[in-house]
Design a protein around this motif. Structure first.
Motif, PDB file in Angstrom:
ATOM      1  N   THR A 117      45.033  63.618  33.489  1.00 40.44           N
ATOM      2  CA  THR A 117      44.301  64.823  33.857  1.00 40.44           C
ATOM      3  C   THR A 117      43.403  64.492  35.036  1.00 40.44           C
ATOM      4  O   THR A 117      42.954  63.363  35.192  1.00 40.44           O
ATOM      5  CB  THR A 117      43.434  65.356  32.701  1.00 40.44           C
ATOM      6  OG1 THR A 117      42.488  64.353  32.339  1.00 40.44           O
ATOM      7  CG2 THR A 117      44.275  65.742  31.503  1.00 40.44           C
ATOM      8  N   LEU A 118      43.154  65.459  35.831  1.00 36.68           N
ATOM      9  CA  LEU A 118      42.304  65.291  36.993  1.00 36.68           C
ATOM     10  C   LEU A 118      41.020  66.061  36.744  1.00 36.68           C
ATOM     11  O   LEU A 118      41.044  67.262  36.509  1.00 36.68           O
ATOM     12  CB  LEU A 118      43.012  65.822  38.240  1.00 36.68           C
ATOM     13  CG  LEU A 118      42.366  65.557  39.573  1.00 36.68           C
ATOM     14  CD1 LEU A 118      42.169  64.055  39.801  1.00 36.68           C
ATOM     15  CD2 LEU A 118      43.232  66.126  40.677  1.00 36.68           C
ATOM     16  N   THR A 119      39.906  65.360  36.770  1.00 31.88           N
ATOM     17  CA  THR A 119      38.616  65.968  36.495  1.00 31.88           C
ATOM     18  C   THR A 119      37.695  65.792  37.686  1.00 31.88           C
ATOM     19  O   THR A 119      37.588  64.693  38.225  1.00 31.88           O
ATOM     20  CB  THR A 119      37.964  65.323  35.252  1.00 31.88           C
ATOM     21  OG1 THR A 119      38.832  65.479  34.138  1.00 31.88           O
ATOM     22  CG2 THR A 119      36.630  65.950  34.943  1.00 31.88           C
ATOM     23  N   TYR A 120      37.063  66.853  38.070  1.00 24.56           N
ATOM     24  CA  TYR A 120      36.044  66.808  39.115  1.00 24.56           C
ATOM     25  C   TYR A 120      34.713  67.137  38.465  1.00 24.56           C
ATOM     26  O   TYR A 120      34.597  68.094  37.719  1.00 24.56           O
ATOM     27  CB  TYR A 120      36.313  67.847  40.209  1.00 24.56           C
ATOM     28  CG  TYR A 120      37.554  67.570  41.014  1.00 24.56           C
ATOM     29  CD1 TYR A 120      37.516  66.655  42.057  1.00 24.56           C
ATOM     30  CD2 TYR A 120      38.732  68.230  40.741  1.00 24.56           C
ATOM     31  CE1 TYR A 120      38.649  66.402  42.810  1.00 24.56           C
ATOM     32  CE2 TYR A 120      39.871  67.982  41.482  1.00 24.56           C
ATOM     33  CZ  TYR A 120      39.824  67.073  42.518  1.00 24.56           C
ATOM     34  OH  TYR A 120      40.950  66.828  43.255  1.00 24.56           O
ATOM     35  N   ILE A 121      33.714  66.358  38.788  1.00 19.56           N
ATOM     36  CA  ILE A 121      32.368  66.615  38.290  1.00 19.56           C
ATOM     37  C   ILE A 121      31.482  66.837  39.503  1.00 19.56           C
ATOM     38  O   ILE A 121      31.426  65.993  40.402  1.00 19.56           O
ATOM     39  CB  ILE A 121      31.839  65.441  37.447  1.00 19.56           C
ATOM     40  CG1 ILE A 121      32.730  65.264  36.212  1.00 19.56           C
ATOM     41  CG2 ILE A 121      30.390  65.680  37.046  1.00 19.56           C
ATOM     42  CD1 ILE A 121      32.390  64.039  35.393  1.00 19.56           C
ATOM     43  N   TYR A 122      30.819  67.961  39.526  1.00 11.66           N
ATOM     44  CA  TYR A 122      29.906  68.276  40.616  1.00 11.66           C
ATOM     45  C   TYR A 122      28.488  68.257  40.090  1.00 11.66           C
ATOM     46  O   TYR A 122      28.206  68.730  38.995  1.00 11.66           O
ATOM     47  CB  TYR A 122      30.213  69.663  41.196  1.00 11.66           C
ATOM     48  CG  TYR A 122      31.575  69.748  41.820  1.00 11.66           C
ATOM     49  CD1 TYR A 122      31.770  69.315  43.126  1.00 11.66           C
ATOM     50  CD2 TYR A 122      32.654  70.260  41.119  1.00 11.66           C
ATOM     51  CE1 TYR A 122      33.024  69.388  43.709  1.00 11.66           C
ATOM     52  CE2 TYR A 122      33.907  70.334  41.694  1.00 11.66           C
ATOM     53  CZ  TYR A 122      34.089  69.901  42.988  1.00 11.66           C
ATOM     54  OH  TYR A 122      35.324  69.976  43.558  1.00 11.66           O
ATOM     55  N   HIS A 123      27.604  67.724  40.884  1.00  9.88           N
ATOM     56  CA  HIS A 123      26.185  67.700  40.568  1.00  9.88           C
ATOM     57  C   HIS A 123      25.498  68.544  41.627  1.00  9.88           C
ATOM     58  O   HIS A 123      25.732  68.351  42.820  1.00  9.88           O
ATOM     59  CB  HIS A 123      25.658  66.262  40.601  1.00  9.88           C
ATOM     60  CG  HIS A 123      24.181  66.174  40.441  1.00  9.88           C
ATOM     61  ND1 HIS A 123      23.585  66.053  39.223  1.00  9.88           N
ATOM     62  CD2 HIS A 123      23.183  66.203  41.352  1.00  9.88           C
ATOM     63  CE1 HIS A 123      22.281  65.997  39.383  1.00  9.88           C
ATOM     64  NE2 HIS A 123      22.017  66.091  40.674  1.00  9.88           N
ATOM     65  N   ALA A 124      24.684  69.487  41.202  1.00  7.56           N
ATOM     66  CA  ALA A 124      23.991  70.344  42.160  1.00  7.56           C
ATOM     67  C   ALA A 124      22.504  70.363  41.852  1.00  7.56           C
ATOM     68  O   ALA A 124      22.097  70.345  40.691  1.00  7.56           O
ATOM     69  CB  ALA A 124      24.547  71.764  42.089  1.00  7.56           C
TER      70      ALA A 124
END
Length: 68
Positions: free
Chosen positions: A10-17
């Motif tokens: 699986t491909l997971t992107y985690i964004y921090h804002a």
């Protein structure tokens, strides 16, 4: 029969804002993650962010970690 390799990955992107909310009245209760004010404000903010990105493809999870 094994699981195909593409199904297993699986491909997971985690964004921090970091958001600057100058109109949000700040109180010391917002520093405490367990306070009612923190939970209420975090829930409102999470809902507003989800309304902005909810139509984008994929699964979205929004977490407010702190106010400072």
């Amino acid at each position: 029969m094994g699981v195909p390799i593409f199904a297993a990955l699986t491909l997971t992107y985690i964004y921090h804002a970091t958001l600057n909310l100058p109109d949000l009245p700040y109180s010391h209760d917002l520093r405490r993650a367990g306070s009612e004010e923190f939970r209420k404000t975090a829930r409102s903010l999470s809902t507003a962010i989800y309304d902005l990105i909810g139509e984008l493809p994929g699964e979205h999870r929004i977490a407010v970690n702190e106010f400072r």
